[in-house]
Design an enzyme around this catalytic site. Structure first.
Site, PDB file in Angstrom:
ATOM      1  N   ASP A  91      10.553  42.671 100.930  1.00 51.54           N
ATOM      2  CA  ASP A  91      11.214  41.567 100.252  1.00 51.54           C
ATOM      3  C   ASP A  91      12.716  41.695 100.499  1.00 51.54           C
ATOM      4  OD1 ASP A  91      11.593  39.442  98.293  1.00 51.54           O
ATOM      5  OD2 ASP A  91      12.318  41.031  96.970  1.00 51.54           O
ATOM      6  N   ASP A 147      10.288  43.595  94.453  1.00 55.02           N
ATOM      7  CA  ASP A 147      10.721  43.766  93.066  1.00 55.02           C
ATOM      8  C   ASP A 147      10.188  42.727  92.104  1.00 55.02           C
ATOM      9  OD1 ASP A 147      12.478  41.665  94.168  1.00 55.02           O
ATOM     10  OD2 ASP A 147      13.547  41.865  92.274  1.00 55.02           O
ATOM     11  N   ASP A 174      15.673  39.376  98.554  1.00 53.25           N
ATOM     12  CA  ASP A 174      16.482  39.221  97.338  1.00 53.25           C
ATOM     13  C   ASP A 174      16.008  40.166  96.240  1.00 53.25           C
ATOM     14  OD1 ASP A 174      17.712  37.243  98.722  1.00 53.25           O
ATOM     15  OD2 ASP A 174      16.953  35.575  97.527  1.00 53.25           O
TER      16      ASP A 174
END
Length: 282
Positions: free
Chosen positions: A12, A219, A14
């Protein structure tokens, strides 16, 4: 000719490789260089658009690896990942696969459903550049790139959480996939990050006739399918309070957020079995 990678690192962006607040990735830069020197492939799997990622791939020196954008709605392959019967590459040399619905078709469905349900929904892609910049913290020119959707629609919900849960059920009954990132709710067709990851692993097998080791880092709730589709996973401490509980036995939870957590997770798994080996084997 580049040798086949022995490790695929699906990440991922961001809130993970990129800091949630200022999009900085400098803490991870030494490990990005190290992984490249080992011959490993770092593959972005992001909610960002292809337009946004075009610039980032150059900055991160990831032009030679595949990518996944819009939470699995777009998969891009560089020349070394192509098969002979793939669609012809574009002018940038990339072959694109879009397994879900187009952004325009999704927008039409969402407007119809919102009108029917009297749901307080706004589409991120239909905001002005200044409005999008204020929401994301990006400069207006970069916010314009974030609005160039091809296979998904981020939503802004102006109602309460109970109302959202009711509308979410309507979307899912209509055959749409709903997920949450660090900032927005995202609506797509029958796609997600995990399906894209499994597709790329299968493509690797088709190309090289063998399995490959996989590591995933993320996240947010939209990273759950990614973290559950890899052999080893890293849940990076989020800059949000959303619950994220992957069904994954080989999971490491970081103490640090963002790119520092990214480094913490990479080091946990790659140094776990002893000193790091430059050829990528453990």
């Amino acid at each position: 000719m580049r040798r086949a990678p022995r490790l695929l690192v699906f990440t991922d962006l961001d809130g993970s490789l990129l800091d949630h607040h200022d999009y900085d990735w400098s803490p991870a830069a030494p490990w990005l260089r190290r992984l490249a020197a080992r011959g490993d492939a770092v593959i972005p799997v992001t909610s960002k658009t292809r337009a946004e990622l075009t610039v980032l791939r150059r900055q991160l020196d990831l032009q030679h690896t595949p990518f996944v954008t819009e939470n699995g709605a777009v998969i891009g392959l560089p020349p070394a990942w192509r098969l002979p019967d793939d669609p012809a590459p574009g002018g940038d040399g990339l072959t694109l696969f879009t397994p879900g619905e187009s952004a325009d078709a999704l927008a039409a469905r969402l407007h119809a459903l919102a009108a029917d349900q009297r749901a307080p929904v706004r589409l991120f892609s239909e905001l002005s550049d200044d409005e999008a910049a204020a929401l994301t913290g990006l400069p207006p020119a970069d916010a314009a790139l974030a609005r160039q959707r091809e296979g998904s629609q981020p939503l802004l919900w102006d109602g309460d959480e109970d109302g959202w849960q009711r509308f979410c059920k309507v979307l899912e009954r209509d055959g749409l996939t709903v997920t949450r990132g660090g900032r927005f709710r995202h609506v797509m067709g029958r796609v997600d990050k995990g399906r894209a990851v499994r597709w790329l692993v299968e493509r690797y097998r088709d190309l090289h006739g063998r399995d490959v080791r996989t590591l995933g880092l993320g996240d947010g709730p939209n990273d759950l399918p990614l973290l559950e589709a890899v052999q080893r996973a890293v849940l990076i401490r989020g800059a949000h309070d959303l619950p994220v509980a992957p069904r994954q036995d080989a999971l490491y939870r970081t103490g640090q957020p963002g790119p520092r957590g990214w480094v913490e997770g990479v080091e946990h798994w790659l140094l776990k079995d002893g000193p790091d080996k430059e050829n990528g084997h453990e």
